[in-house]
Design a protein around this motif. Structure first.
Motif, PDB file in Angstrom:
ATOM      1  N   GLY A   1    -100.778 121.477  67.157  1.00 33.25           N
ATOM      2  CA  GLY A   1    -101.324 122.624  68.151  1.00 33.25           C
ATOM      3  C   GLY A   1    -102.506 122.693  68.563  1.00 33.25           C
ATOM      4  O   GLY A   1    -102.834 123.520  69.323  1.00 33.25           O
ATOM      5  N   ASN A   2    -103.626 121.857  67.978  1.00 30.83           N
ATOM      6  CA  ASN A   2    -104.848 122.013  68.140  1.00 30.83           C
ATOM      7  C   ASN A   2    -105.335 121.214  69.482  1.00 30.83           C
ATOM      8  O   ASN A   2    -106.363 121.274  69.998  1.00 30.83           O
ATOM      9  CB  ASN A   2    -105.745 121.183  66.953  1.00 30.83           C
ATOM     10  CG  ASN A   2    -105.568 121.928  65.726  1.00 30.83           C
ATOM     11  OD1 ASN A   2    -105.046 123.273  65.812  1.00 30.83           O
ATOM     12  ND2 ASN A   2    -105.438 121.394  64.630  1.00 30.83           N
ATOM     13  N   SER A   3    -104.353 120.341  69.802  1.00 27.47           N
ATOM     14  CA  SER A   3    -104.480 119.683  71.254  1.00 27.47           C
ATOM     15  C   SER A   3    -103.255 119.855  72.273  1.00 27.47           C
ATOM     16  O   SER A   3    -102.356 119.626  71.640  1.00 27.47           O
ATOM     17  CB  SER A   3    -104.888 118.405  71.171  1.00 27.47           C
ATOM     18  OG  SER A   3    -105.068 117.365  72.292  1.00 27.47           O
ATOM     19  N   LEU A   4    -103.452 120.281  73.281  1.00 29.84           N
ATOM     20  CA  LEU A   4    -102.283 120.576  74.242  1.00 29.84           C
ATOM     21  C   LEU A   4    -101.739 119.321  74.725  1.00 29.84           C
ATOM     22  O   LEU A   4    -102.549 118.083  74.810  1.00 29.84           O
ATOM     23  CB  LEU A   4    -102.999 121.451  75.454  1.00 29.84           C
ATOM     24  CG  LEU A   4    -103.345 122.835  74.962  1.00 29.84           C
ATOM     25  CD1 LEU A   4    -103.705 123.511  76.444  1.00 29.84           C
ATOM     26  CD2 LEU A   4    -102.148 123.793  74.361  1.00 29.84           C
ATOM     27  N   VAL A   5    -100.387 119.424  74.980  1.00 35.31           N
ATOM     28  CA  VAL A   5     -99.663 118.366  75.400  1.00 35.31           C
ATOM     29  C   VAL A   5     -99.577 118.540  76.888  1.00 35.31           C
ATOM     30  O   VAL A   5     -98.762 119.204  77.422  1.00 35.31           O
ATOM     31  CB  VAL A   5     -98.162 118.148  74.689  1.00 35.31           C
ATOM     32  CG1 VAL A   5     -97.616 116.858  75.032  1.00 35.31           C
ATOM     33  CG2 VAL A   5     -98.381 118.170  73.285  1.00 35.31           C
ATOM     34  N   ARG A   6    -100.471 117.832  77.814  1.00 39.45           N
ATOM     35  CA  ARG A   6    -100.445 117.990  79.173  1.00 39.45           C
ATOM     36  C   ARG A   6     -99.157 117.661  79.792  1.00 39.45           C
ATOM     37  O   ARG A   6     -98.546 116.705  79.233  1.00 39.45           O
ATOM     38  CB  ARG A   6    -101.750 117.377  79.722  1.00 39.45           C
ATOM     39  CG  ARG A   6    -102.838 117.868  79.117  1.00 39.45           C
ATOM     40  CD  ARG A   6    -103.792 118.638  80.045  1.00 39.45           C
ATOM     41  NE  ARG A   6    -105.065 119.178  79.461  1.00 39.45           N
ATOM     42  CZ  ARG A   6    -105.396 120.386  79.458  1.00 39.45           C
ATOM     43  NH1 ARG A   6    -104.535 121.248  80.164  1.00 39.45           N
ATOM     44  NH2 ARG A   6    -106.392 120.777  78.769  1.00 39.45           N
ATOM     45  N   PRO A   7     -98.878 117.725  81.244  1.00 38.76           N
ATOM     46  CA  PRO A   7     -97.698 116.989  81.769  1.00 38.76           C
ATOM     47  C   PRO A   7     -97.663 115.558  81.780  1.00 38.76           C
ATOM     48  O   PRO A   7     -96.647 115.182  81.703  1.00 38.76           O
ATOM     49  CB  PRO A   7     -98.114 117.800  83.256  1.00 38.76           C
ATOM     50  CG  PRO A   7     -98.670 119.204  83.011  1.00 38.76           C
ATOM     51  CD  PRO A   7     -99.626 118.870  82.028  1.00 38.76           C
ATOM     52  N   ASP A   8     -98.777 114.961  82.067  1.00 38.84           N
ATOM     53  CA  ASP A   8     -98.680 113.650  82.010  1.00 38.84           C
ATOM     54  C   ASP A   8     -98.334 113.067  80.595  1.00 38.84           C
ATOM     55  O   ASP A   8     -97.527 112.074  80.556  1.00 38.84           O
ATOM     56  CB  ASP A   8     -99.827 112.969  82.506  1.00 38.84           C
ATOM     57  CG  ASP A   8    -101.132 113.452  81.951  1.00 38.84           C
ATOM     58  OD1 ASP A   8    -101.420 114.625  81.354  1.00 38.84           O
ATOM     59  OD2 ASP A   8    -101.880 112.293  81.824  1.00 38.84           O
TER      60      ASP A   8
END
Length: 141
Positions: free
Chosen positions: A101-108
């Motif tokens: 959860g330290n890096s967001l999972v963007r829509p792409d």
């Protein structure tokens, strides 16, 4: 709003898209908070027009946050294939930052992960630990 230090801002107030542009909004936010900022050259082609290639919408993105249970219900026969594919695509460092959860999972990124699931015969929709709305700051992880 907390624009990343490397985010490129825009000072073109006369632009027809200024009211909905994240770069313009970031400039308004940062110009009193930071001694140095990077801006789009107002004289560059198409800047301050409807075709501006630097335009970025102020509409937030729905991002996944955390993937600790992403592969919990994936069949054992494809588990390693999916995980290896994701690590190869995102790099090991970013993959584990996304898991934690330290890096967001963007829509792409979410679309890519869903495609990997589908290519491996997994019909379930990938689920993330949580979801947050964030601005489209670009490829900043």
């Amino acid at each position: 709003m907390n624009p990343p230090p490397s985010f490129i801002c825009c000072i073109c107030s006369e632009c027809p898209k200024a009211d909905t542009c994240l770069r313009r909004m970031a400039f308004a936010e940062m110009n009193s908070q930071r001694a140095e900022i990077t801006i789009v050259n107002p004289a560059f082609k198409n800047v301050s027009t409807d075709q501006c290639e630097y335009y970025r919408s102020i509409q937030p993105l729905r991002c996944g946050k955390g993937m600790k249970h992403l592969l919990d219900n994936v069949p054992a026969r494809v588990y390693q294939s999916i995980k290896s594919n994701l690590i190869y695509h995102f790099t090991r460092t970013r993959y584990y930052a996304m898991v934690k959860g330290n890096s967001l999972v963007r829509p792409d990124d979410q679309a890519y992960i869903a495609n990997v699931f589908s290519q491996n015969g997994v019909e379930q929709t990938p689920e993330y630990d949580d979801y947050v709305d964030d601005y489209n700051w670009g490829n900043i992880y």
